[in-house]
Design a protein around this motif. Structure first.
Motif, mmCIF file in Angstrom:
data_model
loop_
_atom_site.group_PDB
_atom_site.id
_atom_site.type_symbol
_atom_site.label_atom_id
_atom_site.label_comp_id
_atom_site.label_asym_id
_atom_site.label_seq_id
_atom_site.Cartn_x
_atom_site.Cartn_y
_atom_site.Cartn_z
ATOM 1 N N GLY A 172 0.789 -1.218 0.000
ATOM 2 C CA GLY A 172 0.000 0.000 0.000
ATOM 3 C C GLY A 172 0.824 1.272 0.000
ATOM 4 O O GLY A 172 0.411 2.284 -0.573
ATOM 5 N N SER A 173 1.976 1.257 0.637
ATOM 6 C CA SER A 173 2.831 2.450 0.658
ATOM 7 C C SER A 173 3.208 2.865 -0.759
ATOM 8 O O SER A 173 3.110 4.043 -1.133
ATOM 9 N N LEU A 174 3.625 1.902 -1.578
ATOM 10 C CA LEU A 174 3.982 2.170 -2.968
ATOM 11 C C LEU A 174 2.741 2.405 -3.825
ATOM 12 O O LEU A 174 2.676 3.372 -4.601
ATOM 13 N N ASP A 175 1.755 1.513 -3.697
ATOM 14 C CA ASP A 175 0.553 1.619 -4.527
ATOM 15 C C ASP A 175 -0.178 2.934 -4.267
ATOM 16 O O ASP A 175 -0.708 3.556 -5.193
ATOM 17 N N SER A 176 -0.193 3.372 -3.011
ATOM 18 C CA SER A 176 -0.850 4.633 -2.670
ATOM 19 C C SER A 176 -0.101 5.820 -3.257
ATOM 20 O O SER A 176 -0.722 6.815 -3.676
ATOM 21 N N ALA A 177 1.222 5.743 -3.283
ATOM 22 C CA ALA A 177 2.013 6.820 -3.895
ATOM 23 C C ALA A 177 1.687 6.936 -5.380
ATOM 24 O O ALA A 177 1.555 8.044 -5.918
ATOM 25 N N ARG A 178 1.573 5.795 -6.045
ATOM 26 C CA ARG A 178 1.209 5.814 -7.468
ATOM 27 C C ARG A 178 -0.197 6.391 -7.651
ATOM 28 O O ARG A 178 -0.436 7.219 -8.543
ATOM 29 N N PHE A 179 -1.131 5.963 -6.816
ATOM 30 C CA PHE A 179 -2.517 6.423 -6.890
ATOM 31 C C PHE A 179 -2.577 7.939 -6.711
ATOM 32 O O PHE A 179 -3.232 8.661 -7.480
ATOM 33 N N ARG A 180 -1.879 8.449 -5.701
ATOM 34 C CA ARG A 180 -1.858 9.892 -5.440
ATOM 35 C C ARG A 180 -1.244 10.652 -6.606
ATOM 36 O O ARG A 180 -1.705 11.735 -6.986
ATOM 37 N N THR A 181 -0.188 10.087 -7.187
ATOM 38 C CA THR A 181 0.471 10.722 -8.325
ATOM 39 C C THR A 181 -0.477 10.867 -9.504
ATOM 40 O O THR A 181 -0.578 11.936 -10.129
ATOM 41 N N PHE A 182 -1.200 9.793 -9.821
ATOM 42 C CA PHE A 182 -2.102 9.816 -10.979
ATOM 43 C C PHE A 182 -3.294 10.743 -10.734
ATOM 44 O O PHE A 182 -3.760 11.424 -11.658
ATOM 45 N N LEU A 183 -3.796 10.787 -9.495
ATOM 46 C CA LEU A 183 -4.894 11.697 -9.176
ATOM 47 C C LEU A 183 -4.446 13.150 -9.282
ATOM 48 O O LEU A 183 -5.165 13.998 -9.842
ATOM 49 N N ALA A 184 -3.270 13.460 -8.760
ATOM 50 C CA ALA A 184 -2.751 14.828 -8.831
ATOM 51 C C ALA A 184 -2.547 15.257 -10.282
ATOM 52 O O ALA A 184 -2.842 16.405 -10.661
ATOM 53 N N GLU A 185 -2.057 14.340 -11.084
ATOM 54 C CA GLU A 185 -1.837 14.616 -12.503
ATOM 55 C C GLU A 185 -3.157 14.929 -13.211
ATOM 56 O O GLU A 185 -3.257 15.879 -13.996
ATOM 57 N N ALA A 186 -4.186 14.122 -12.917
ATOM 58 C CA ALA A 186 -5.485 14.313 -13.564
ATOM 59 C C ALA A 186 -6.141 15.631 -13.153
ATOM 60 O O ALA A 186 -6.846 16.264 -13.949
ATOM 61 N N LEU A 187 -5.911 16.051 -11.919
ATOM 62 C CA LEU A 187 -6.540 17.255 -11.391
ATOM 63 C C LEU A 187 -5.668 18.498 -11.537
ATOM 64 O O LEU A 187 -6.138 19.612 -11.270
ATOM 65 N N ASP A 188 -4.409 18.312 -11.924
ATOM 66 C CA ASP A 188 -3.449 19.409 -12.036
ATOM 67 C C ASP A 188 -3.332 20.161 -10.709
ATOM 68 O O ASP A 188 -3.427 21.387 -10.642
ATOM 69 N N VAL A 189 -3.139 19.377 -9.635
ATOM 70 C CA VAL A 189 -2.937 19.951 -8.302
ATOM 71 C C VAL A 189 -1.670 19.362 -7.691
ATOM 72 O O VAL A 189 -1.128 18.366 -8.184
ATOM 73 N N SER A 190 -1.212 19.973 -6.620
ATOM 74 C CA SER A 190 -0.038 19.449 -5.921
ATOM 75 C C SER A 190 -0.331 18.081 -5.328
ATOM 76 O O SER A 190 -1.369 17.878 -4.685
ATOM 77 N N VAL A 191 0.582 17.164 -5.523
ATOM 78 C CA VAL A 191 0.409 15.821 -4.966
ATOM 79 C C VAL A 191 0.389 15.861 -3.436
ATOM 80 O O VAL A 191 -0.172 14.982 -2.789
#
Length: 326
Positions: free
Chosen positions: A151-170
């Protein structure tokens, strides 16, 4: 007073990157172990020589475990990170690695039991939840002192992709992934937000589903790009924050593979096995497990992941009982 000590078993790309990140964090002496002659010693020295620029004063040393006596240097480890194992190749799922890596964990777990049974163990080798299970069976260490990457790694990836889609700070994206560290992992949308604003209010369902799929196959995406190797930069920092929380007793709440028993087992529907759930990580390892509330959609995804972990844990049981061999 003696320095804290972190041992890393496996000096490949992930193990060496973990050593580098932890060295830069300046939290402990770092001992690296690998079966390949000179590899661990060379990487330890290479990282150490960057100390004047990175600004750390702790020491790194490397050992070749082709000579079993070198495992004696595990003694006194506060944390042992296990990255040893076979790496995935293109077209190979995490579960394809299962039996081969269980055999490696059996050997490593026995060495830990012999030389440093008081340590806290972080399992990294894929699939990490099953490898944590195998390490516990081989070492006999109290399950609360063993945790697995996932989850530590998978959550980092999830947060990265969400931030990218929303154009906000991770940094403002709060999201996490639970379940097995495999293709049935569960990105938990209902608990995901941007500065408290639910993700479901910010993105259409189609985009969220696309991000969930990308998260589940995030490691495979990198594997296909690299062609000859697997991810190691994001895994290394994901591992390092877990280790740092142990060494510094930071009590970070991070989803990781933890051993479920008692009421937690009843709540999550999986008993005496490791699976990714939100946990508090401190000086004694897994200090608290948090129970999440599921709706029907969440529960269906969770149960699918649980069945996958149960199946693979059964294979580990059969391996240790001698019913099957790697």
């Amino acid at each position: 007073m003696a320095n804290k000590k972190i041992s890393i078993i496996g000096a490949g790309a992930v193990g060496a990157s973990v050593a580098q990140v932890l060295a830069i964090k300046d939290v402990a002496d770092i001992y690296i172990f690998d079966i390949v002659d000179g590899l661990a010693a060379g990487k330890a020295l290479d990282i150490q020589e960057g100390a004047p620029h990175w600004g750390f004063d702790y020491k790194l040393r490397g050992f070749c475990t082709a000579d079993e006596k070198e495992y004696e240097n595990l003694k006194g480890s506060d944390v042992i990170v296990v990255t040893a194992g076979l790496a995935r190749k293109p077209g190979m799922s995490r579960d394809d690695l299962l039996l081969k890596n269980i055999g490696i964990m059996k050997d490593v777990g026995e060495k830990i039991k012999k030389y440093s049974p008081e340590s806290i163990i972080v399992a990294v080798t894929n699939p990490a939840d099953i490898m944590a299970y195998a390490l516990q069976k081989a070492s006999g260490i109290e399950p609360s002192r063993i945790l697995g990457l996932g989850g530590s790694l998978d959550s980092a990836r999830f947060r990265t992709f969400l931030a990218e889609a929303l154009d906000v700070s991770v940094e403002d994206v709060n999201a996490f992934v639970i379940g097995g560290h495999g293709d049935d992992m569960v990105p938990f949308i209902r608990y995901s937000s941007v500065s408290g604003i639910p993700i479901e209010h910010l993105l259409p369902k189609e985009k969220i589903d696309e991000i969930i799929k990308r998260t589940r196959f995030g490691g495979g995406e990198i594997l296909n790009l690299y062609k000859t190797g697997t991810a190691f930069y994001a895994p290394s920092i994901s591992i390092a924050v877990m280790v740092e929380s142990i060494i510094k007793n930071k009590k970070r709440v991070i989803p990781c593979a933890a051993y479920l028993t008692g009421n937690h087992a009843k709540h999550y529907g999986i008993e005496n096995m490791f699976i990714g759930v939100p946990i508090k990580i401190g000086a004694s390892g897994v200090e608290e497990i948090y129970d999440l509330q599921f709706n029907e959609e969440d529960k269906a995804a969770w149960e699918k992941s649980v069945e996958s972990v149960k199946k693979n844990s059964k294979l580990a049981d059969d391996y240790f009982s001698g019913k099957i061999k790697s």
